[in-house]
Motif scaffolding. Structure first.
Motif, short mmCIF file in Angstrom:
data_model
loop_
_atom_site.label_atom_id
_atom_site.label_comp_id
_atom_site.label_asym_id
_atom_site.label_seq_id
_atom_site.Cartn_x
_atom_site.Cartn_y
_atom_site.Cartn_z
N VAL A 190 32.34 47.13 39.94
CA VAL A 190 33.27 46.31 40.71
C VAL A 190 32.84 44.84 40.81
CG1 VAL A 190 34.31 45.99 42.98
CG2 VAL A 190 34.18 48.27 41.98
N PRO A 191 31.57 44.56 41.13
CA PRO A 191 31.20 43.13 41.20
C PRO A 191 31.48 42.39 39.90
CG PRO A 191 29.45 44.49 42.09
CD PRO A 191 30.42 45.43 41.46
N LYS A 250 33.85 42.70 37.91
CA LYS A 250 35.25 42.31 37.79
C LYS A 250 35.47 40.91 38.37
CE LYS A 250 37.01 47.02 38.53
NZ LYS A 250 36.72 47.55 37.21
N TYR A 251 34.70 40.57 39.39
CA TYR A 251 34.86 39.26 40.03
C TYR A 251 34.05 38.18 39.33
CZ TYR A 251 37.24 41.62 43.80
OH TYR A 251 38.14 42.33 44.52
N LEU A 291 36.36 33.94 43.24
CA LEU A 291 36.15 35.32 42.81
C LEU A 291 34.67 35.65 42.82
CD1 LEU A 291 38.50 35.94 39.74
CD2 LEU A 291 38.68 36.95 42.00
N ALA A 347 32.14 38.25 45.20
CA ALA A 347 31.19 39.26 44.73
C ALA A 347 29.82 39.03 45.34
CB ALA A 347 31.12 39.24 43.21
N PHE A 386 29.33 42.11 47.95
CA PHE A 386 28.74 43.27 47.27
C PHE A 386 27.24 43.14 47.20
CE2 PHE A 386 33.00 42.89 45.25
CZ PHE A 386 33.54 44.05 45.78
N PHE A 391 24.47 44.31 44.63
CA PHE A 391 24.33 44.95 43.33
C PHE A 391 23.05 44.46 42.65
CE2 PHE A 391 27.05 41.26 43.21
CZ PHE A 391 26.54 40.50 42.18
#
Lengths: 532, 312
Positions: free
Chosen positions: A75-76, A78-79, B120, B124, B128, B130
């Motif tokens: 998912v990250p 995608k951004y 965008l 993230a 998020f 990650f």
């Protein structure tokens, strides 16, 4: 991707969002579809032109997009992907490419490969033998008419045999080509050039000038009007030993490096030809910067002025901005807002416009400065005056920024400190010097470093004001107000012989210096702690 | 450039407006004391204003002075005419309107893309956790330190060959120049991430419980909240894009594709003595929208510049 539709039970349950999900899905399918279609469309052309690099990039991007957007994972990514793609292809890759270019001697006079140069040398001494082959010439291209690559289509006027020739050599004519009246008129996949186009492109400096097809160790085919003839040369190139032999005298020429270029030279140092070629020169460009006395004198002088310019710009603007901020930061004063709005003006006007306007102020005959002072001084004519002019202009453009910054910092100084100091009986100035100023300096330090880094590479301020001048008559490459970036710009794109490889080496040094500045800036801020 | 800058921008946020922390005990002093404590400040202020305004007045005056050469221009206009403004629009060799339009096209496309892609990526990094997040942020910060134009030599080579394969994106095309500037697509990540971080996470979590996916949270909850800030970020980026000169001067050499910066430079450089009227009018028309924007957004811009944006 069918499992992402509404029929997927868990997703449908998750929210009455089923209706809004159609739109993102559509966007995704369309987005990937367009890119993939584009890649499919350009593939044949790229294959035909043997542009493998572009082909790999295109399909790599498609694969990445599919991997990231067609699945539910990552998912990250995608951004992040779109921005990262642009950043890698248009910033990171060019930086690496700059480094690669800096190890070559690429530039005017070395744009051709060694092979092509060898053929040109052979051709330059070649003459037409009595029984030389003559061809009717047609020129085609698989690329664009203006840039090539070009192929000569030749029909032997004696035998009628037809060939296709490039700078790599001669091959048989493709079987599907059309030959009409002893001339090639059409070849599938090629755009045929008109006679007028051939004429134009063969002019001095044009891409077809000196187009040479090697046909043997000492025979080449060159164009002669709309015909081509085979020439025989007394110069024979020996590929295995990388030497030229003049069959008339027996002299042997070997490649010798001179500066950043190689020339075929005999044992007495005589050059066979003034033509050189592009090749890797390792770290020679960097060595030249520091060892070639003329270059290193230029380079060190320009480097020193770059630092002075950046420090001077920051110091002057900050000083004036701070003084104004201290003076005008008095709550009992009326009209503060008016002062601030007007003082903001030089900052609000687009920088390129201010610079061009100021450059006309320095005009000797009608400039505003001479006009106001009643003088007749050539402000941009001497190095010292031109440098002052550059600093003065940068002061005008930059002080509002520092004024705003300093005002903000002053207002952030806790008022308890001021009271404590006045209780201790400190005078206004002592108080400012010992308490306020250090506090302000600490809070604006990162901005001062950022401003320094900006001015270090402030190309516009130099190019738009002085174009790097004044220049001494003996050296048109380094001007009195040049900073490193404007110097690089001139080396690579100036009117005199372009030195792409050397300019790249200076760019790399600029990268390193900028990196050092960035490191200082990192240390001065708490930015690294903020990452988590 | 954020931690410090984040804190500074908080503390400095009043800098744009008048400082209203007026002590009720303060009264305006009178007479000699007024001069000693307040009056002299006005004198300094007026001197500063004169320094700031003279060049601007000169250009405005020159733009209205019908005599085109510099020698006839005074600070105070003696004659008034719009000749120079008319000449901006009726000389096909220097198509000012075309350059204006080109500049707006480039700036709008590049800035929209920059804000969109930056936002965008900022989402993230803000929302998020990650693998590679910390490394990614630091790399971004590092790469951003190097201005793209330092690689100008390589960029020129790159786009020369792009042009051979895709002429629509080669040198001397607006599309190619726009593509080139898209390299800065992640330029605003750090700034925008700071704003995202200030939006409470409880909002996303509540929305997720209601069944929203990550994209819905982003587009329907977070983005609308920070929209005004994105607009200001975009406007600051706008000013730096329209001032881009180095790459434009190499990539846009044909008259029809020039931006204002290179177009006006070509005219001025062509003949410095006789083009001043034209140039002054061009400068005034190009500056007015930007200056108005700056005045209108004064207090946001002060926040923005203290957060590390340096205008070119």
């Amino acid at each position: 991707m069918s499992h992402t539709t509404q029929s997927d039970p868990p997703r449908a349950v998750r929210g009455g969002a089923g209706t809004t999900r159609v739109l993102p899905l559509l966007a995704r399918v369309l987005g990937i579809g367009i890119i993939a279609a584009l890649a499919v469309m350009v593939t044949p052309a790229l294959v035909a032109q043997e542009r493998w690099g572009f082909l790999a990039v295109f399909w790599g991007v498609v694969a990445l997009l599919l991997a990231v957007y067609a699945t539910k994972r990552a998912v990250p990514a995608k951004y992040l992907l779109p921005g990262v793609l642009f950043l890698s292809l248009l910033v990171v890759y060019p930086i690496l490419m700059t480094f690669q270019l800096s190890t070559t001697n690429y530039g005017d006079g070395t744009r051709t490969s060694k092979e092509v140069t060898v053929n040109k040398i052979i051709a330059s001494a070649a003459f037409q033998e009595a029984n030389a082959r003559r061809f009717t010439l047609a020129v085609g291209t698989e690329g664009t008419v203006d840039a090539g690559p070009y192929t000569f289509f030749l029909v032997d006027q004696a035998t009628g045999d037809a060939f296709a020739g490039t700078e790599d050599g001669l091959t048989d004519l493709p079987a599907d080509a059309t030959v009409t009246d002893g001339a090639v008129t059409e070849v599938p996949g090629y755009t045929m050039l008109t006679k007028q186009q051939i004429n134009t492109l063969s002019n001095t400096g044009g891409p077809l000038e000196g187009f040479t097809i090697p046909t043997g160790d000492n025979t080449v085919i060159v164009a002669q009007g709309f015909q081509a003839i085979e020439l025989t040369s007394p110069l024979v190139y020996d590929q295995a030993n990388d030497t030229f032999t003049d069959t008339r005298t027996g002299t042997v020429y070997t490649p010798q490096r001179s500066g950043d270029r190689s020339y075929f030279t005999d044992s007495e140092g005589n050059r066979l030809s003034s033509q050189s070629w592009g090749e890797s020169v390792g770290f020679d460009n960097y060595k030249r910067i520091f060892t070639d006395p003329r270059i290193s004198k230029n380079f060190l002088g320009i480097f020193a002025w770059t630092v002075v310019f950046a420090v001077g710009s920051v110091a002057l603007t900050f000083l004036l901005g701070l003084v104004l901020a201290v003076v005008l930061n008095e709550s009992r004063m009326r009209g503060q807002k008016v002062y601030r709005s007007i003082l903001l003006l030089p900052y609000a006007i687009p920088g390129f416009i201010s610079l061009m306007v100021w450059s006309s102020f320095y005009n000797t005959d009608f400039g505003l400065i001479n006009n106001l002072l009643g003088t007749h001084v050539n402000w941009l004519g001497s190095t010292a005056l031109a440098r002052s002019a550059v600093l003065l202009t940068n002061l005008w453009m930059g002080f509002p920024y520092m004024f705003l910054v300093a005002t903000g910092a002053l207002q952030a100084v806790p008022s308890e400190l001021k009271e404590a100091a006045s209780i201790d009986g400190a005078s206004g100035f002592t108080h400012f010097r010992k308490i306020t100023f250090p506090l302000v300096l600490v809070s604006v330090a990162p901005l001062l470093v950022a401003s320094f880094a900006f001015n270090f590479n402030n190309f516009n301020a130099i190019q738009l004001l002085t174009e790097g001048g004044p220049f001494s008559a003996s050296d048109p490459t380094a001007g009195g107000t040049d900073i490193l970036i404007s110097y690089t710009y001139r080396l690579a794109f100036g009117t005199s012989a372009q030195q792409i490889g050397f300019a790249s080496a200076i760019s790399v040094i600029l990268f390193i210096l900028t990196g050092v500045l960035a490191a200082i800036q990192f240390r001065g801020t708490r930015v690294l702690e903020d990452v988590n | 450039m954020s931690a410090t800058t984040q804190t500074t921008s908080d503390t400095l946020s009043t800098a744009g407006g008048p400082p209203l922390r007026r002590d009720p005990n303060d009264t305006q002093p009178h007479g000699a004391r007024w001069w000693r404590e307040i009056g002299w400040r006005h004198i300094v202020g007026v001197v500063a204003i004169v320094y700031a305004l003279i060049p601007i007045l000169y250009v405005v005056s020159a733009s209205f002075n019908p005599i085109g050469s510099v020698s006839a221009t005074n600070l105070i206009p003696t004659q008034f005419s719009l000749t120079h403004y008319e000449s901006l629009f009726n000389d096909p060799n220097r198509p000012y309107a075309r350059w204006y339009l080109n500049t707006i096209i480039v700036a709008v496309v590049v800035v929209s893309a920059q804000v969109f892609f930056s936002a965008l990526a900022a989402y993230a990094f803000s929302r998020f956790r990650f693998r590679g997040r910390r490394g990614g942020l630091l790399t971004l910060l590092l790469v951003q330190m190097f201005p793209q134009f330092l690689a100008v030599v390589a960029l020129f080579q790159l786009f020369s060959s792009v042009g051979e394969v895709f002429p629509a994106f080669g040198l001397d095309t607006l599309a190619g120049y726009i593509l080139l500037l898209l390299g800065g697509s992640l330029g605003q990540v750090w700034l925008i991430k700071g704003f995202f971080d200030s939006v409470p996470k409880e909002l996303d979590e509540a929305a997720k419980i209601d069944g929203a996916g990550h994209a819905q949270v982003y587009f329907q909850i977070i983005l609308p909240l920070v929209r005004p800030i994105l607009a200001v970020t975009g406007l600051i980026a706008f000013v730096s894009v329209i001032g881009e000169f180095l790459l434009a001067s190499i990539f846009l050499r044909e008259t029809a594709v020039k931006t204002l910066a290179v177009g006006m430079y070509t005219v001025l450089d062509g003949d410095r003595s006789n083009n001043l009227g034209w140039f002054a009018a061009a400068a005034v028309l190009a500056s007015i929208p930007v200056v108005l924007l700056f005045q209108y957004l004064q207090k946001y811009i002060v926040g923005g510049i203290t957060a590390g944006a340096v205008k070119g």
